[in-house]
Design a protein around this motif. Structure first.
Motif, PDB file in Angstrom:
ATOM      1  N   ASP A  45     -13.387  90.838  57.597  1.00  0.00           N
ATOM      2  CA  ASP A  45     -12.776  89.517  57.763  1.00  0.00           C
ATOM      3  C   ASP A  45     -11.874  89.478  58.991  1.00  0.00           C
ATOM      4  OD1 ASP A  45     -14.020  88.446  55.547  1.00  0.00           O
ATOM      5  OD2 ASP A  45     -12.315  88.719  54.199  1.00  0.00           O
ATOM      6  N   LYS A  46     -11.120  90.548  59.209  1.00  0.00           N
ATOM      7  CA  LYS A  46     -10.182  90.575  60.342  1.00  0.00           C
ATOM      8  C   LYS A  46     -10.906  90.586  61.681  1.00  0.00           C
ATOM      9  CE  LYS A  46      -6.600  92.950  57.677  1.00  0.00           C
ATOM     10  NZ  LYS A  46      -5.971  94.268  57.377  1.00  0.00           N
ATOM     11  N   VAL A  47     -11.931  91.437  61.811  1.00  0.00           N
ATOM     12  CA  VAL A  47     -12.605  91.506  63.113  1.00  0.00           C
ATOM     13  C   VAL A  47     -13.436  90.245  63.356  1.00  0.00           C
ATOM     14  CG1 VAL A  47     -12.578  94.016  63.125  1.00  0.00           C
ATOM     15  CG2 VAL A  47     -14.614  92.830  62.289  1.00  0.00           C
ATOM     16  N   ALA A  48     -13.942  89.633  62.287  1.00  0.00           N
ATOM     17  CA  ALA A  48     -14.650  88.359  62.436  1.00  0.00           C
ATOM     18  C   ALA A  48     -13.677  87.275  62.886  1.00  0.00           C
ATOM     19  CB  ALA A  48     -15.320  87.969  61.125  1.00  0.00           C
ATOM     20  N   GLU A  49     -12.497  87.284  62.316  1.00  0.00           N
ATOM     21  CA  GLU A  49     -11.464  86.324  62.700  1.00  0.00           C
ATOM     22  C   GLU A  49     -11.114  86.473  64.177  1.00  0.00           C
ATOM     23  OE1 GLU A  49      -6.652  85.775  62.024  1.00  0.00           O
ATOM     24  OE2 GLU A  49      -7.828  86.820  60.489  1.00  0.00           O
ATOM     25  N   GLY A  50     -11.094  87.712  64.660  1.00  0.00           N
ATOM     26  CA  GLY A  50     -10.786  87.960  66.060  1.00  0.00           C
ATOM     27  C   GLY A  50     -11.903  87.576  67.014  1.00  0.00           C
ATOM     28  N   GLY A  51     -13.111  87.387  66.477  1.00  0.00           N
ATOM     29  CA  GLY A  51     -14.229  86.963  67.317  1.00  0.00           C
ATOM     30  C   GLY A  51     -15.226  88.048  67.659  1.00  0.00           C
ATOM     31  N   ARG A  67     -19.924  87.786  53.817  1.00  0.00           N
ATOM     32  CA  ARG A  67     -18.923  86.730  53.946  1.00  0.00           C
ATOM     33  C   ARG A  67     -19.603  85.378  53.752  1.00  0.00           C
ATOM     34  NH1 ARG A  67     -16.975  85.894  58.517  1.00  0.00           N
ATOM     35  NH2 ARG A  67     -14.764  85.679  58.034  1.00  0.00           N
ATOM     36  N   GLY A  68     -19.198  84.646  52.717  1.00  0.00           N
ATOM     37  CA  GLY A  68     -19.739  83.316  52.479  1.00  0.00           C
ATOM     38  C   GLY A  68     -18.835  82.232  53.020  1.00  0.00           C
ATOM     39  N   HIS A  69     -17.945  82.624  53.942  1.00  0.00           N
ATOM     40  CA  HIS A  69     -16.980  81.667  54.484  1.00  0.00           C
ATOM     41  C   HIS A  69     -16.565  82.122  55.881  1.00  0.00           C
ATOM     42  CE1 HIS A  69     -14.602  85.036  53.011  1.00  0.00           C
ATOM     43  NE2 HIS A  69     -13.688  84.685  53.900  1.00  0.00           N
ATOM     44  N   GLY A  70     -15.862  81.270  56.577  1.00  0.00           N
ATOM     45  CA  GLY A  70     -15.269  81.648  57.850  1.00  0.00           C
ATOM     46  C   GLY A  70     -16.278  81.824  58.975  1.00  0.00           C
ATOM     47  N   THR A  71     -15.816  82.449  60.043  1.00  0.00           N
ATOM     48  CA  THR A  71     -16.627  82.659  61.235  1.00  0.00           C
ATOM     49  C   THR A  71     -17.779  83.607  60.946  1.00  0.00           C
ATOM     50  OG1 THR A  71     -14.637  82.390  62.568  1.00  0.00           O
ATOM     51  CG2 THR A  71     -16.536  83.386  63.648  1.00  0.00           C
ATOM     52  N   VAL A 233     -10.416 100.107  66.982  1.00  0.00           N
ATOM     53  CA  VAL A 233     -10.262  98.708  66.572  1.00  0.00           C
ATOM     54  C   VAL A 233      -9.863  98.607  65.111  1.00  0.00           C
ATOM     55  CG1 VAL A 233     -11.466  96.519  66.190  1.00  0.00           C
ATOM     56  CG2 VAL A 233     -11.798  97.757  68.330  1.00  0.00           C
ATOM     57  N   PHE A 234     -10.678  99.172  64.199  1.00  0.00           N
ATOM     58  CA  PHE A 234     -10.406  98.901  62.780  1.00  0.00           C
ATOM     59  C   PHE A 234      -9.198  99.667  62.244  1.00  0.00           C
ATOM     60  CE2 PHE A 234     -13.948 102.126  62.105  1.00  0.00           C
ATOM     61  CZ  PHE A 234     -13.195 103.103  61.456  1.00  0.00           C
ATOM     62  N   GLN A 235      -8.710 100.680  62.966  1.00  0.00           N
ATOM     63  CA  GLN A 235      -7.481 101.355  62.542  1.00  0.00           C
ATOM     64  C   GLN A 235      -6.247 100.828  63.265  1.00  0.00           C
ATOM     65  OE1 GLN A 235      -8.312 105.643  62.910  1.00  0.00           O
ATOM     66  NE2 GLN A 235      -8.875 105.677  60.745  1.00  0.00           N
ATOM     67  N   ASP A 236      -6.433  99.800  64.077  1.00  0.00           N
ATOM     68  CA  ASP A 236      -5.291  99.178  64.747  1.00  0.00           C
ATOM     69  C   ASP A 236      -4.442  98.434  63.719  1.00  0.00           C
ATOM     70  OD1 ASP A 236      -4.280  98.480  67.620  1.00  0.00           O
ATOM     71  OD2 ASP A 236      -4.160  96.608  66.485  1.00  0.00           O
ATOM     72  N   GLU A 237      -3.165  98.280  64.023  1.00  0.00           N
ATOM     73  CA  GLU A 237      -2.272  97.577  63.095  1.00  0.00           C
ATOM     74  C   GLU A 237      -2.618  96.097  62.977  1.00  0.00           C
ATOM     75  OE1 GLU A 237       1.367  96.632  66.255  1.00  0.00           O
ATOM     76  OE2 GLU A 237       1.596  98.218  64.758  1.00  0.00           O
ATOM     77  N   ASN A 238      -3.321  95.551  63.986  1.00  0.00           N
ATOM     78  CA  ASN A 238      -3.729  94.144  63.939  1.00  0.00           C
ATOM     79  C   ASN A 238      -5.118  94.017  64.567  1.00  0.00           C
ATOM     80  OD1 ASN A 238      -4.033  91.335  64.171  1.00  0.00           O
ATOM     81  ND2 ASN A 238      -1.824  91.025  64.424  1.00  0.00           N
ATOM     82  N   PRO A 239      -6.169  94.374  63.816  1.00  0.00           N
ATOM     83  CA  PRO A 239      -7.524  94.349  64.382  1.00  0.00           C
ATOM     84  C   PRO A 239      -7.951  92.980  64.892  1.00  0.00           C
ATOM     85  CG  PRO A 239      -7.500  95.544  62.297  1.00  0.00           C
ATOM     86  CD  PRO A 239      -6.168  94.869  62.427  1.00  0.00           C
ATOM     87  N   ALA A 240      -7.557  91.921  64.195  1.00  0.00           N
ATOM     88  CA  ALA A 240      -7.965  90.571  64.607  1.00  0.00           C
ATOM     89  C   ALA A 240      -7.404  90.248  65.986  1.00  0.00           C
ATOM     90  CB  ALA A 240      -7.491  89.539  63.584  1.00  0.00           C
ATOM     91  N   LEU A 242      -6.373  92.421  68.331  1.00  0.00           N
ATOM     92  CA  LEU A 242      -6.960  93.283  69.358  1.00  0.00           C
ATOM     93  C   LEU A 242      -8.353  92.798  69.744  1.00  0.00           C
ATOM     94  CD1 LEU A 242      -6.919  95.713  71.192  1.00  0.00           C
ATOM     95  CD2 LEU A 242      -7.615  97.145  69.253  1.00  0.00           C
ATOM     96  N   VAL A 243      -9.160  92.425  68.765  1.00  0.00           N
ATOM     97  CA  VAL A 243     -10.498  91.917  69.067  1.00  0.00           C
ATOM     98  C   VAL A 243     -10.401  90.625  69.877  1.00  0.00           C
ATOM     99  CG1 VAL A 243     -12.613  90.949  68.079  1.00  0.00           C
ATOM    100  CG2 VAL A 243     -11.632  93.020  67.108  1.00  0.00           C
ATOM    101  N   LYS A 244      -9.458  89.772  69.521  1.00  0.00           N
ATOM    102  CA  LYS A 244      -9.271  88.531  70.282  1.00  0.00           C
ATOM    103  C   LYS A 244      -8.924  88.832  71.732  1.00  0.00           C
ATOM    104  CE  LYS A 244      -6.937  84.053  70.040  1.00  0.00           C
ATOM    105  NZ  LYS A 244      -5.959  83.222  69.279  1.00  0.00           N
ATOM    106  N   ALA A 245      -8.066  89.831  71.951  1.00  0.00           N
ATOM    107  CA  ALA A 245      -7.701  90.223  73.308  1.00  0.00           C
ATOM    108  C   ALA A 245      -8.902  90.777  74.061  1.00  0.00           C
ATOM    109  CB  ALA A 245      -6.580  91.254  73.261  1.00  0.00           C
ATOM    110  N   LEU A 246      -9.703  91.602  73.401  1.00  0.00           N
ATOM    111  CA  LEU A 246     -10.880  92.186  74.046  1.00  0.00           C
ATOM    112  C   LEU A 246     -11.932  91.127  74.346  1.00  0.00           C
ATOM    113  CD1 LEU A 246     -11.173  95.535  72.053  1.00  0.00           C
ATOM    114  CD2 LEU A 246     -10.244  95.179  74.351  1.00  0.00           C
ATOM    115  N   ASN A 247     -11.958  90.069  73.543  1.00  0.00           N
ATOM    116  CA  ASN A 247     -12.830  88.933  73.844  1.00  0.00           C
ATOM    117  C   ASN A 247     -12.501  88.348  75.205  1.00  0.00           C
ATOM    118  OD1 ASN A 247     -14.929  87.428  72.186  1.00  0.00           O
ATOM    119  ND2 ASN A 247     -13.577  88.152  70.569  1.00  0.00           N
ATOM    120  N   GLY A 248     -11.205  88.281  75.497  1.00  0.00           N
ATOM    121  CA  GLY A 248     -10.793  87.753  76.786  1.00  0.00           C
ATOM    122  C   GLY A 248     -11.321  88.576  77.937  1.00  0.00           C
TER     123      GLY A 248
END
Length: 270
Positions: A45-51, A67-71, A233-240, A242-248
């Motif tokens: 859910d967190k990494v999906a939220e991050g994109g 996941r039946g919801h969200g991104t 990524v997945f052991q980061d304190e805020n994976p969502a 970090l993924v959002k930043a890497l998207n940039g």
């Protein structure tokens, strides 16, 4: 390319940039339930939220993480495995099939090969067979190819990584994941010698965000097609976040300083 394969690849790659952010979560088979993959559904859910564009996992996990919801997020089912408990930890064996992945609803499959290992011959045989089966089904294949045998002095050496990437292309993979070679100039040689998308592995756990962002930026500048990074990524304190930043970096072409400023401001405001 078959239409089915093209459609599936669009679920794994950003169709506008032709690049991808993949988060592997197949570590439980190799090393057990480490931090970050205990609550796997929460992490997805967190990494999906991050994109993130896709996740990688073994065939038994999608039933827990669907996941039946969200991104939406792409699903890559990993077909090969070994454990750190084995006397041959680098010898990957097949534990799934293309048909397994199709039944689960996967968008792609992945396999892992360690060149130079004493079991290389068997891993290459499996690679060739799975590649043929995947092609007949229009199923995209991501090959993780590393050089980790007893005779390998440096698995990050550009000549070794170039060989690994080219092997994946020649055996029919659609995407190859290899280690980053340490510089934009050397990694550009890897990309130049391989006509399929090349994504970088995350490697050992890094000590700071800047190291991760810099590596991803440099690989992007070299013509890389994105990343397939797990623990960093997945052991980061805020994976969502970090993924959002890497998207940039990957999809928007942002630089290291701009990305770090975003990360630091977001973490301070959290």
């Amino acid at each position: 390319m078959f239409l089915g394969k093209a459609i599936r690849l669009e679920r794994v790659f950003n169709r506008n940039t032709g690049k991808t952010i993949i988060v592997p979560m197949d570590h439980g088979v190799t090393v057990g339930p480490i931090y970050g993959v205990v609550d796997l559904k929460g992490t997805v859910d967190k990494v999906a939220e991050g994109g993130a564009n896709a996740v990688i996992m073994h065939k038994g996990l999608p039933r827990r993480t669907h996941r039946g919801h969200g991104t939406d997020i792409g699903l890559i089912v990993h077909l090969s495995a070994s454990t750190v408990l084995s006397p041959f930890p680098n010898a990957k064996t097949m534990v799934g099939s293309v048909e397994d992945a199709i039944r689960i609803g996967a968008d792609a499959i992945s396999i892992h090969v360690n060149l130079g290992d004493e079991k290389e011959m068997e891993m290459l045989e499996s690679f060739g067979r799975i590649s043929s089966e995947a092609a007949s089904w229009g199923m995209p294949l991501l090959a993780m190819v590393y050089a980790r045998g007893a005779g390998i002095r440096d698995e990050f050496d550009v000549e070794v990584v170039k060989h690994s990437a080219r092997l994946a292309e020649e055996l029919g993979a659609d995407v190859v994941k290899v280690p980053y070679t340490g510089s934009t100039e050397s990694f550009a040689q890897v990309v130049e010698g391989c006509c399929i998308p090349v994504v970088i592995a995350g490697g050992p756990r890094m000590s700071c965000h800047r190291d991760i962002v810099q590596m991803v930026y440099d690989a992007n500048q070299a013509g890389g097609a994105g990343l397939s990074i797990g623990r960093n990524v997945f052991q980061d304190e805020n994976p969502a976040l970090l993924v959002k930043a890497l998207n940039g970096v990957v999809h928007e072409g942002k630089g290291v300083d701009e990305t770090m400023a975003f990360l630091e401001a977001s973490l301070q405001g959290a």
